[in-house]
Write a protein that holds these residues in place. Sequence first.
Motif, PDB file in Angstrom:
ATOM      1  N   ILE A  17       1.126  -0.993  -0.048  1.00 24.65           N
ATOM      2  CA  ILE A  17      -0.207  -0.338  -0.025  1.00 24.65           C
ATOM      3  C   ILE A  17       0.727   0.873   0.147  1.00 24.65           C
ATOM      4  O   ILE A  17       1.086   1.326   0.701  1.00 24.65           O
ATOM      5  N   ASN A  18       1.702   1.860  -1.496  1.00 20.68           N
ATOM      6  CA  ASN A  18       1.916   3.236  -1.113  1.00 20.68           C
ATOM      7  C   ASN A  18       1.277   4.417  -1.671  1.00 20.68           C
ATOM      8  O   ASN A  18       0.091   4.784  -2.281  1.00 20.68           O
ATOM      9  N   THR A  19       1.632   4.813   0.360  1.00 21.23           N
ATOM     10  CA  THR A  19       0.663   6.782   0.363  1.00 21.23           C
ATOM     11  C   THR A  19       2.257   7.489   0.271  1.00 21.23           C
ATOM     12  O   THR A  19       1.274   8.351   0.310  1.00 21.23           O
ATOM     13  N   ASN A  20       3.495   7.164   0.075  1.00 25.34           N
ATOM     14  CA  ASN A  20       4.563   8.017  -0.283  1.00 25.34           C
ATOM     15  C   ASN A  20       5.112   7.825  -0.704  1.00 25.34           C
ATOM     16  O   ASN A  20       5.724   6.345  -0.400  1.00 25.34           O
ATOM     17  N   GLN A  21       5.174   8.691  -1.596  1.00 24.75           N
ATOM     18  CA  GLN A  21       6.819   7.677  -2.497  1.00 24.75           C
ATOM     19  C   GLN A  21       7.974   7.444  -1.583  1.00 24.75           C
ATOM     20  O   GLN A  21       8.994   6.640  -2.292  1.00 24.75           O
ATOM     21  N   ALA A  22       8.728   8.305  -0.558  1.00 23.49           N
ATOM     22  CA  ALA A  22       9.430   8.772   0.193  1.00 23.49           C
ATOM     23  C   ALA A  22       9.789   6.865   0.345  1.00 23.49           C
ATOM     24  O   ALA A  22      10.830   6.491   1.042  1.00 23.49           O
ATOM     25  N   ASP A  23       8.208   6.849   1.155  1.00 23.18           N
ATOM     26  CA  ASP A  23       8.627   5.394   2.466  1.00 23.18           C
ATOM     27  C   ASP A  23       8.411   4.054   1.116  1.00 23.18           C
ATOM     28  O   ASP A  23       9.218   3.154   1.320  1.00 23.18           O
ATOM     29  N   ALA A  51      -3.917  -6.509  -5.195  1.00 25.34           N
ATOM     30  CA  ALA A  51      -4.837  -5.368  -4.673  1.00 25.34           C
ATOM     31  C   ALA A  51      -5.617  -6.567  -3.572  1.00 25.34           C
ATOM     32  O   ALA A  51      -5.389  -5.559  -1.897  1.00 25.34           O
ATOM     33  N   ALA A  52      -6.667  -7.290  -3.645  1.00 21.42           N
ATOM     34  CA  ALA A  52      -7.319  -7.963  -2.776  1.00 21.42           C
ATOM     35  C   ALA A  52      -6.407  -9.020  -2.155  1.00 21.42           C
ATOM     36  O   ALA A  52      -6.823  -8.772  -0.646  1.00 21.42           O
ATOM     37  N   GLN A  53      -5.020  -9.098  -2.116  1.00 16.71           N
ATOM     38  CA  GLN A  53      -4.540  -9.945  -1.202  1.00 16.71           C
ATOM     39  C   GLN A  53      -4.272  -8.790  -0.394  1.00 16.71           C
ATOM     40  O   GLN A  53      -4.247  -9.669   0.331  1.00 16.71           O
ATOM     41  N   CYS A  54      -3.255  -7.857  -0.956  1.00 17.39           N
ATOM     42  CA  CYS A  54      -2.448  -7.289   0.184  1.00 17.39           C
ATOM     43  C   CYS A  54      -3.732  -6.435   0.615  1.00 17.39           C
ATOM     44  O   CYS A  54      -3.895  -6.000   2.485  1.00 17.39           O
ATOM     45  N   ALA A  55      -5.133  -6.186   0.562  1.00 18.14           N
ATOM     46  CA  ALA A  55      -6.171  -5.885   0.955  1.00 18.14           C
ATOM     47  C   ALA A  55      -6.368  -6.755   2.191  1.00 18.14           C
ATOM     48  O   ALA A  55      -6.468  -6.512   3.831  1.00 18.14           O
ATOM     49  N   ALA A  56      -6.493  -7.552   2.241  1.00 19.69           N
ATOM     50  CA  ALA A  56      -7.014  -8.847   3.436  1.00 19.69           C
ATOM     51  C   ALA A  56      -5.541  -8.600   4.287  1.00 19.69           C
ATOM     52  O   ALA A  56      -5.702  -9.037   5.859  1.00 19.69           O
ATOM     53  N   ALA A  57      -4.697  -8.878   3.802  1.00 18.93           N
ATOM     54  CA  ALA A  57      -3.068  -8.640   4.839  1.00 18.93           C
ATOM     55  C   ALA A  57      -3.601  -7.490   5.558  1.00 18.93           C
ATOM     56  O   ALA A  57      -3.121  -7.905   6.448  1.00 18.93           O
ATOM     57  N   HIS A  58      -3.339  -6.824   5.035  1.00 22.96           N
ATOM     58  CA  HIS A  58      -3.941  -5.408   5.832  1.00 22.96           C
ATOM     59  C   HIS A  58      -4.716  -5.417   7.108  1.00 22.96           C
ATOM     60  O   HIS A  58      -4.775  -4.945   7.879  1.00 22.96           O
ATOM     61  N   THR A  59      -6.238  -6.080   6.809  1.00 26.38           N
ATOM     62  CA  THR A  59      -7.245  -6.154   6.987  1.00 26.38           C
ATOM     63  C   THR A  59      -6.484  -7.394   8.567  1.00 26.38           C
ATOM     64  O   THR A  59      -6.254  -6.804   9.865  1.00 26.38           O
ATOM     65  N   GLU A  60      -6.264  -8.105   8.104  1.00 25.06           N
ATOM     66  CA  GLU A  60      -4.956  -8.822   9.369  1.00 25.06           C
ATOM     67  C   GLU A  60      -4.406  -8.170  10.251  1.00 25.06           C
ATOM     68  O   GLU A  60      -4.484  -8.696  11.323  1.00 25.06           O
ATOM     69  N   PHE A  61      -3.798  -7.800   9.371  1.00 24.83           N
ATOM     70  CA  PHE A  61      -2.620  -7.214  10.863  1.00 24.83           C
ATOM     71  C   PHE A  61      -3.392  -5.991  11.165  1.00 24.83           C
ATOM     72  O   PHE A  61      -3.249  -5.956  12.606  1.00 24.83           O
ATOM     73  N   ASP A  63      -6.541  -6.550  12.503  1.00 27.62           N
ATOM     74  CA  ASP A  63      -7.289  -7.738  13.818  1.00 27.62           C
ATOM     75  C   ASP A  63      -6.915  -8.157  14.550  1.00 27.62           C
ATOM     76  O   ASP A  63      -7.211  -8.175  15.454  1.00 27.62           O
ATOM     77  N   LYS A  64      -4.838  -8.025  14.414  1.00 30.28           N
ATOM     78  CA  LYS A  64      -4.099  -8.696  15.456  1.00 30.28           C
ATOM     79  C   LYS A  64      -3.725  -7.409  15.858  1.00 30.28           C
ATOM     80  O   LYS A  64      -2.386  -7.712  17.077  1.00 30.28           O
ATOM     81  N   GLY A  65      -4.029  -6.268  16.037  1.00 29.57           N
ATOM     82  CA  GLY A  65      -3.613  -5.034  16.732  1.00 29.57           C
ATOM     83  C   GLY A  65      -2.198  -4.285  16.419  1.00 29.57           C
ATOM     84  O   GLY A  65      -2.104  -3.525  16.998  1.00 29.57           O
ATOM     85  N   GLY A  66      -2.669  -4.614  15.037  1.00 29.43           N
ATOM     86  CA  GLY A  66      -1.572  -3.692  14.713  1.00 29.43           C
ATOM     87  C   GLY A  66      -2.003  -2.054  14.579  1.00 29.43           C
ATOM     88  O   GLY A  66      -3.181  -2.027  13.789  1.00 29.43           O
ATOM     89  N   ASP A  67      -1.709  -1.308  14.181  1.00 34.06           N
ATOM     90  CA  ASP A  67      -1.008   0.326  13.645  1.00 34.06           C
ATOM     91  C   ASP A  67      -2.151   0.745  11.759  1.00 34.06           C
ATOM     92  O   ASP A  67      -1.394  -0.423  11.463  1.00 34.06           O
ATOM     93  N   TYR A  68      -3.810   0.780  11.495  1.00 31.22           N
ATOM     94  CA  TYR A  68      -3.636   0.503  10.038  1.00 31.22           C
ATOM     95  C   TYR A  68      -2.604   1.225   9.309  1.00 31.22           C
ATOM     96  O   TYR A  68      -2.253   0.927   8.295  1.00 31.22           O
ATOM     97  N   GLY A  69      -1.921   2.821   9.801  1.00 31.33           N
ATOM     98  CA  GLY A  69      -0.629   3.007   9.472  1.00 31.33           C
ATOM     99  C   GLY A  69       0.069   3.026   9.299  1.00 31.33           C
ATOM    100  O   GLY A  69       1.559   2.812   8.238  1.00 31.33           O
ATOM    101  N   SER A  70       0.671   1.429   9.552  1.00 26.37           N
ATOM    102  CA  SER A  70       2.207   1.241  10.167  1.00 26.37           C
ATOM    103  C   SER A  70       2.051  -0.008   8.936  1.00 26.37           C
ATOM    104  O   SER A  70       3.290  -0.607   8.519  1.00 26.37           O
ATOM    105  N   PHE A  71       1.448  -0.266   8.329  1.00 29.95           N
ATOM    106  CA  PHE A  71       1.472  -1.662   7.182  1.00 29.95           C
ATOM    107  C   PHE A  71       1.644  -1.284   6.397  1.00 29.95           C
ATOM    108  O   PHE A  71       1.509  -0.187   5.444  1.00 29.95           O
ATOM    109  N   PHE A  72       3.100  -1.797   5.640  1.00 32.25           N
ATOM    110  CA  PHE A  72       3.411  -1.637   4.315  1.00 32.25           C
ATOM    111  C   PHE A  72       3.499  -2.052   3.695  1.00 32.25           C
ATOM    112  O   PHE A  72       2.630  -2.127   2.339  1.00 32.25           O
ATOM    113  N   SER A  73       3.154  -3.768   3.148  1.00 33.81           N
ATOM    114  CA  SER A  73       3.442  -5.106   2.350  1.00 33.81           C
ATOM    115  C   SER A  73       2.936  -6.040   2.754  1.00 33.81           C
ATOM    116  O   SER A  73       3.806  -6.494   4.308  1.00 33.81           O
TER     117      SER A  73
END
Length: 76
Positions: A17-23, A51-61, A63-73
């Motif tokens: 999930i790319n929100t920032n080119q520098a990241d 994209a669906a695979q990445c979205a599912a992994a983000h949701t799982e992250f 759900d396990k307590g991860g911060d929404y914005g800290s997921f990258f790949s």
Amino acid sequence: MRYLTIENNGRPWRLCINTNQADLEGFLAKHAAEAVAPGGFTTRPSTPHEAAQCAAAHTEFIDKGGDYGSFFSVEA
């Protein structure tokens, strides 16, 4: 949110999930040793399936307590 596929010498390697080119550039630099020569890393928009695979992994992250914005790949 923009989903990108990072390819390593033409093969899908990471879905991100790319929100920032520098990241993105920092991530690629950090993992430069993993690039397969001569093609190295390239990026492209993810397919709907990727994209669906990445979205599912983000949701799982999250759900396990991860911060929404800290997921990258996730591995492709």
